[in-house]
Design an enzyme around this catalytic site. Structure first.
Site, PDB file in Angstrom:
ATOM      1  N   ARG A 236      10.815  43.553  72.723  1.00  0.00           N
ATOM      2  CA  ARG A 236      11.809  44.502  72.203  1.00  0.00           C
ATOM      3  C   ARG A 236      12.479  43.908  70.970  1.00  0.00           C
ATOM      4  O   ARG A 236      12.752  42.702  70.922  1.00  0.00           O
ATOM      5  CB  ARG A 236      12.885  44.799  73.252  1.00  0.00           C
ATOM      6  CG  ARG A 236      12.480  45.808  74.319  1.00  0.00           C
ATOM      7  CD  ARG A 236      12.257  47.214  73.745  1.00  0.00           C
ATOM      8  NE  ARG A 236      11.804  48.180  74.734  1.00  0.00           N
ATOM      9  CZ  ARG A 236      10.537  48.490  74.991  1.00  0.00           C
ATOM     10  NH1 ARG A 236       9.556  47.900  74.321  1.00  0.00           N
ATOM     11  NH2 ARG A 236      10.232  49.403  75.886  1.00  0.00           N
ATOM     12  N   GLU A 265      13.892  51.621  65.099  1.00  0.00           N
ATOM     13  CA  GLU A 265      12.545  52.181  64.921  1.00  0.00           C
ATOM     14  C   GLU A 265      12.658  53.670  64.640  1.00  0.00           C
ATOM     15  O   GLU A 265      13.514  54.327  65.241  1.00  0.00           O
ATOM     16  CB  GLU A 265      11.711  51.947  66.186  1.00  0.00           C
ATOM     17  CG  GLU A 265      11.515  50.455  66.454  1.00  0.00           C
ATOM     18  CD  GLU A 265      10.684  50.154  67.710  1.00  0.00           C
ATOM     19  OE1 GLU A 265      10.219  51.104  68.363  1.00  0.00           O
ATOM     20  OE2 GLU A 265      10.518  48.979  68.031  1.00  0.00           O
ATOM     21  N   HIS A 283       5.106  49.436  66.865  1.00  0.00           N
ATOM     22  CA  HIS A 283       5.306  49.590  68.318  1.00  0.00           C
ATOM     23  C   HIS A 283       4.080  50.220  68.984  1.00  0.00           C
ATOM     24  O   HIS A 283       4.164  51.295  69.593  1.00  0.00           O
ATOM     25  CB  HIS A 283       6.569  50.418  68.607  1.00  0.00           C
ATOM     26  CG  HIS A 283       7.125  50.160  69.987  1.00  0.00           C
ATOM     27  ND1 HIS A 283       8.459  50.201  70.273  1.00  0.00           N
ATOM     28  CD2 HIS A 283       6.518  49.850  71.173  1.00  0.00           C
ATOM     29  CE1 HIS A 283       8.659  49.935  71.566  1.00  0.00           C
ATOM     30  NE2 HIS A 283       7.480  49.717  72.124  1.00  0.00           N
TER      31      HIS A 283
END
Ligand SMILES: NC(=O)c1ccc[n+]([C@@H]2O[C@H](COP(=O)([O-])OP(=O)(O)OC[C@H]3O[C@@H](n4cnc5c(N)ncnc54)[C@H](O)[C@@H]3O)[C@@H](O)[C@H]2O)c1
Length: 317
Positions: A236, A265, A283
């Site tokens: 993360r 993000e 991601h």
């Protein structure tokens, strides 16, 4: 009346099998119009009258959950991390939050090792250079005999270790719950966090975001790393102070970093943009067909279980 299930998780939408499972069990599936994680205001627009949410990394705040009451019965996270869900508020409203532990473990572990090899052999930079018409070579390094430092030896950390051992790496690790199986099977040596950071040639993060792990990698801990070492974060974004990492890369405090996750993000203006020693992926840790199917089926089964009055199998609150 058919119960309405809001699907915001992108991986879930890719799985025809998971969507069919919900419909075959009498659910009316509403798919989010956004191709990304939703902000609070967007969630507020969509949550009314919905019995279940199959969630990605959306902002499921107290306000959103309150707006979903009294109809909302379950929030099924399609994935492992649930740091964007206010699980305390959900508990207060009596809404179970579930996740899909282990379902995308292999995919994230594969990506982590891919990023390690990319860092060691300059694959992404040389690819760009050759596409630009240059025949530029660079001398890389092998993984064998190098030390991999693993912070967090749960599902993903454990799979990364399994793969790294196949590359003849030595493993040092930090976790609040050391695993005897990893010590016995792979010779993992558990050490204090600072020792792991200092000994690692590759330092890979696999802990959840909790107050103890936020900003774990920062301007105080980066200089503890070897100047030849690489950082990999497929866990993360909140674990790393991006600005401090950007400065460390510019100043040669460490050799390079590969990140799949970011503070904000989608990543926009960041101190990491355009740094040749940084490999960035959007991601995609869990973005494989296999993980999407596994995660989707698990999340759909949780929704069906709870909407039919049974207890969830993987509650996190
Ligand atoms: N990039 C992606 O797409 C992607 C996909 C899935 C998961 N993830 C992230 O990967 C991370 C790991 O996931 P997992 O499925 O392996 O989780 P997991 O729960 O199986 O493992 C987490 C480990 O961290 C340890 N831990 C918890 N708090 C700690 C602390 N303060 N200090 C040290 N260790 C601590 C736990 O004991 C556990 O062993 C999570 O952050 C998750 O959100 C990312």
């Amino acid at each position: 009346m058919r119960k309405r299930v809001l699907v915001t998780a992108m991986s879930f939408r890719r799985s025809k099998e998971a969507l069919a499972l919900l419909e075959d069990n009498g659910c009316e599936v509403i798919v989010s119009p956004y191709n990304r994680a939703l902000q609070e205001a967007e969630m507020l627009d969509l949550i009314k009258g919905v019995s279940a949410i199959v969630a990605g990394n959306d902002a499921l705040t107290e306000k959103v959950i309150a707006a979903g009451m009294p109809v909302l019965e379950i929030i099924a996270r399609s994935g492992a991390g649930y740091n964007t869900i206010d699980i305390t508020a959900a508990r207060r409203f009596g809404v179970p939050v579930t996740n899909t532990p282990g379902a995308n473990t292999r995919s994230v572990a594969d990506l982590t090792v891919g990023l390690m090899i990319s860092l060691a052999r300059n694959i992404t930079r040389l690819n760009q250079s050759l596409h630009a018409g240059n025949w530029e070579k660079s001398v890389g390094g092998e993984l064998g005999e190098k030390t991999l430092g693993v912070v967090g030896t749960g599902n993903i950390g454990g799979e990364v270790i399994k793969r790294a051992v196949a590359f003849d790496m030595k493993i040092v690790a930090f976790d609040i719950y050391p695993r005897r199986d990893l010590v016995e099977k792979y010779g993992v040596i558990y050490l204090p966090l600072k020792e792991v950071i200092a000994q690692a040639d590759f330092l890979s993060l696999h802990v959840p975001v909790i107050p103890e792990t936020i900003n774990l990698i920062n301007k105080a801990t980066l200089p503890l790393m070897k100047p030849t070492a690489y950082l990999i974060n497929t866990a993360r974004g909140e674990l790393v102070v991006e600005e401090d990492l950007g400065n460390a890369l510019k100043q040669g405090v460490i050799a390079g970093a590969a990140l799949d996750v970011f503070n904000k993000e989608p990543l926009q203006d960041s101190s990491l943009n355009n740094l040749p020693t940084a490999i960035l992926t959007p991601h995609i840790g869990a973005s494989t067909r296999e993980a999407s199917d596994r995660v989707g089926i698990m999340a759909a089964e949780e929704v069906i279980r709870v909407l039919s009055g049974a207890a969830p199998r993987y509650p996190v609150n």
